[in-house]
Motif scaffolding. Sequence first.
Motif, PDB file in Angstrom:
ATOM      1  N   VAL A  92     -66.323  38.350  71.640  1.00 26.97           N
ATOM      2  CA  VAL A  92     -68.106  39.078  71.554  1.00 26.97           C
ATOM      3  C   VAL A  92     -67.471  40.283  72.547  1.00 26.97           C
ATOM      4  N   ALA A  93     -66.087  40.635  73.501  1.00 27.84           N
ATOM      5  CA  ALA A  93     -66.174  40.806  74.577  1.00 27.84           C
ATOM      6  C   ALA A  93     -64.720  41.823  74.636  1.00 27.84           C
ATOM      7  N   GLY A  94     -64.280  40.800  74.228  1.00 31.38           N
ATOM      8  CA  GLY A  94     -62.233  41.240  74.607  1.00 31.38           C
ATOM      9  C   GLY A  94     -61.358  39.987  75.106  1.00 31.38           C
ATOM     10  N   GLU A  95     -60.349  40.062  75.135  1.00 34.32           N
ATOM     11  CA  GLU A  95     -60.059  39.323  76.303  1.00 34.32           C
ATOM     12  C   GLU A  95     -59.058  39.708  77.122  1.00 34.32           C
ATOM     13  N   THR A  96     -59.541  41.258  77.663  1.00 32.13           N
ATOM     14  CA  THR A  96     -59.117  41.594  78.716  1.00 32.13           C
ATOM     15  C   THR A  96     -60.621  40.802  79.417  1.00 32.13           C
ATOM     16  N   THR A  97     -61.337  41.944  78.994  1.00 32.99           N
ATOM     17  CA  THR A  97     -62.808  41.075  80.219  1.00 32.99           C
ATOM     18  C   THR A  97     -62.721  39.546  80.246  1.00 32.99           C
ATOM     19  N   ALA A  98     -62.332  38.595  79.141  1.00 31.51           N
ATOM     20  CA  ALA A  98     -62.889  37.138  79.314  1.00 31.51           C
ATOM     21  C   ALA A  98     -62.099  36.402  80.117  1.00 31.51           C
ATOM     22  N   ILE A  99     -60.219  37.093  80.496  1.00 34.53           N
ATOM     23  CA  ILE A  99     -59.078  36.238  81.274  1.00 34.53           C
ATOM     24  C   ILE A  99     -59.868  36.941  82.483  1.00 34.53           C
ATOM     25  N   GLY A 100     -60.271  38.085  83.254  1.00 33.13           N
ATOM     26  CA  GLY A 100     -60.392  38.793  83.800  1.00 33.13           C
ATOM     27  C   GLY A 100     -61.548  38.377  84.548  1.00 33.13           C
ATOM     28  N   SER A 101     -62.351  37.702  83.849  1.00 33.33           N
ATOM     29  CA  SER A 101     -63.637  36.698  84.690  1.00 33.33           C
ATOM     30  C   SER A 101     -63.910  35.596  84.855  1.00 33.33           C
ATOM     31  N   TRP A 102     -62.915  34.434  84.484  1.00 36.18           N
ATOM     32  CA  TRP A 102     -62.502  33.780  84.697  1.00 36.18           C
ATOM     33  C   TRP A 102     -61.527  33.634  86.005  1.00 36.18           C
ATOM     34  N   LEU A 103     -62.599  32.710  86.732  1.00 40.19           N
ATOM     35  CA  LEU A 103     -62.224  32.664  88.008  1.00 40.19           C
ATOM     36  C   LEU A 103     -61.671  30.944  88.022  1.00 40.19           C
ATOM     37  N   GLY A 104     -62.268  30.214  87.263  1.00 40.21           N
ATOM     38  CA  GLY A 104     -62.300  28.692  87.376  1.00 40.21           C
ATOM     39  C   GLY A 104     -60.591  28.358  87.708  1.00 40.21           C
ATOM     40  N   PRO A 105     -59.694  28.496  87.447  1.00 36.92           N
ATOM     41  CA  PRO A 105     -58.051  28.094  87.380  1.00 36.92           C
ATOM     42  C   PRO A 105     -58.091  28.635  89.384  1.00 36.92           C
ATOM     43  N   LEU A 106     -58.861  29.751  89.896  1.00 38.94           N
ATOM     44  CA  LEU A 106     -58.503  30.426  90.896  1.00 38.94           C
ATOM     45  C   LEU A 106     -59.310  29.496  91.998  1.00 38.94           C
ATOM     46  N   ALA A 107     -59.603  28.668  91.685  1.00 39.59           N
ATOM     47  CA  ALA A 107     -60.477  27.698  92.617  1.00 39.59           C
ATOM     48  C   ALA A 107     -61.782  28.363  92.798  1.00 39.59           C
ATOM     49  N   GLU A 108     -62.321  29.190  92.429  1.00 41.02           N
ATOM     50  CA  GLU A 108     -63.205  29.961  93.425  1.00 41.02           C
ATOM     51  C   GLU A 108     -64.265  29.178  92.769  1.00 41.02           C
ATOM     52  N   GLU A 109     -65.914  29.844  93.992  1.00 40.62           N
ATOM     53  CA  GLU A 109     -66.740  29.242  93.650  1.00 40.62           C
ATOM     54  C   GLU A 109     -67.587  29.162  92.458  1.00 40.62           C
ATOM     55  N   HIS A 110     -66.894  29.472  91.592  1.00 40.79           N
ATOM     56  CA  HIS A 110     -67.515  30.098  90.746  1.00 40.79           C
ATOM     57  C   HIS A 110     -67.294  30.310  89.313  1.00 40.79           C
ATOM     58  N   ASP A 111     -66.663  29.162  88.191  1.00 42.61           N
ATOM     59  CA  ASP A 111     -65.901  29.787  86.849  1.00 42.61           C
ATOM     60  C   ASP A 111     -66.301  31.684  86.209  1.00 42.61           C
ATOM     61  N   PHE A 112     -66.885  31.483  86.411  1.00 48.03           N
ATOM     62  CA  PHE A 112     -66.802  33.019  85.600  1.00 48.03           C
ATOM     63  C   PHE A 112     -67.692  34.118  86.503  1.00 48.03           C
ATOM     64  N   THR A 183     -51.204  35.767  80.980  1.00 49.89           N
ATOM     65  CA  THR A 183     -52.384  34.830  82.404  1.00 49.89           C
ATOM     66  C   THR A 183     -52.763  34.020  82.760  1.00 49.89           C
ATOM     67  N   PHE A 184     -52.928  33.832  80.418  1.00 54.01           N
ATOM     68  CA  PHE A 184     -53.541  32.228  80.414  1.00 54.01           C
ATOM     69  C   PHE A 184     -52.641  31.101  80.373  1.00 54.01           C
ATOM     70  N   ASP A 185     -51.663  31.230  80.299  1.00 52.21           N
ATOM     71  CA  ASP A 185     -50.496  29.972  80.258  1.00 52.21           C
ATOM     72  C   ASP A 185     -50.683  29.982  82.119  1.00 52.21           C
ATOM     73  N   ALA A 186     -50.416  30.432  82.430  1.00 54.06           N
ATOM     74  CA  ALA A 186     -49.992  30.403  83.988  1.00 54.06           C
ATOM     75  C   ALA A 186     -51.887  29.597  84.267  1.00 54.06           C
ATOM     76  N   ALA A 187     -52.878  30.503  84.281  1.00 54.68           N
ATOM     77  CA  ALA A 187     -53.537  29.377  84.502  1.00 54.68           C
ATOM     78  C   ALA A 187     -54.187  28.525  83.974  1.00 54.68           C
ATOM     79  N   LEU A 188     -53.560  27.865  82.626  1.00 59.12           N
ATOM     80  CA  LEU A 188     -53.319  26.201  83.075  1.00 59.12           C
ATOM     81  C   LEU A 188     -52.593  25.746  83.053  1.00 59.12           C
ATOM     82  N   GLU A 189     -51.777  25.950  83.506  1.00 56.59           N
ATOM     83  CA  GLU A 189     -50.323  25.172  84.279  1.00 56.59           C
ATOM     84  C   GLU A 189     -50.752  24.716  85.356  1.00 56.59           C
ATOM     85  N   GLY A 190     -51.411  25.961  86.263  1.00 58.54           N
ATOM     86  CA  GLY A 190     -51.994  25.925  87.181  1.00 58.54           C
ATOM     87  C   GLY A 190     -52.906  24.704  87.507  1.00 58.54           C
TER      88      GLY A 190
END
Length: 267
Positions: A92-112, A183-190
């Motif tokens: 619904v918003a495109g890959e750039t918005t989606a991947i840019g908002s995904w913080l789960g792999p970065l161990a931030e407080e919230h997932d998105f 970026t997605f593949d690196a996130a999954l590996e992490g």
Amino acid sequence: MTAFERLSFARVMQGDREWFRLTVDAHDMHYEGYVLIESVVDQLRAGASFRHSVSEAVFALKDLVASRRRLTEEKELGLIGELLVLRHIIEVAGETTAIGSWLGPLAEEHDFALAAFDAEVKTTKSESRTHLIGSDTQLEPSPGRPLHLVSIQVTRAGNAEQGFTLPALISEVRSSLDQTLRTFDAALEGLGWHPEDADLYKIAYTLRSTPRAYFVDDEFPAITSARLDKVVPKRPHVSSVTYRVNVTDLDHSPIGFPLADFCEASV
């Protein structure tokens, strides 16, 4: 993690006789484990020493002792939930918005972290919407940022056509990416995902119910750092907090774009 983590050895005395015990952890690799033991036994019968037999068998079956480890079920379900949300945002918003908002792999407080709000995604396979909260900051809103808990329920799909495994879901998301694929593949590996271990994830899931969003406000039953500071003596000495919250009987709330169509509409 060592190369021989799946194998353990012991020397056992029975009377005047000395025996060697070989233990093989063949979880999710039963065939390989059987072949390894069969190889050791065959070489022992041929007159080889125990040490030589094990060494030869291990060399021939490197995959078994390569310490392949799948994600725990909790982490697998958590990743599935985040990928379901990610897939929807891509649509619904495109890959750039989606991947840019995904913080789960970065161990931030919230997932998105989306334009208008943050989202913490929780996935369970239980009949109730009971979720494990891993810290006292997971459900603590960031200053000036509304926070929603997105509750996802899944169940085993068996052979149902609408079922999906974790590898299949990852493949589907990857196929929809272009500019953000690396970026997605690196996130999954992490997160501990390795494509070569895809065969370890055989369970197929399907949604048990439509996901729901819950607005985390002052009335939400969350254990947060700010609340603990007010009631726990010598608060700095409490180093970690883990708890479960059951939102089944709570009123779910509306949630904005891009998750409005992903979650069940509020009554």
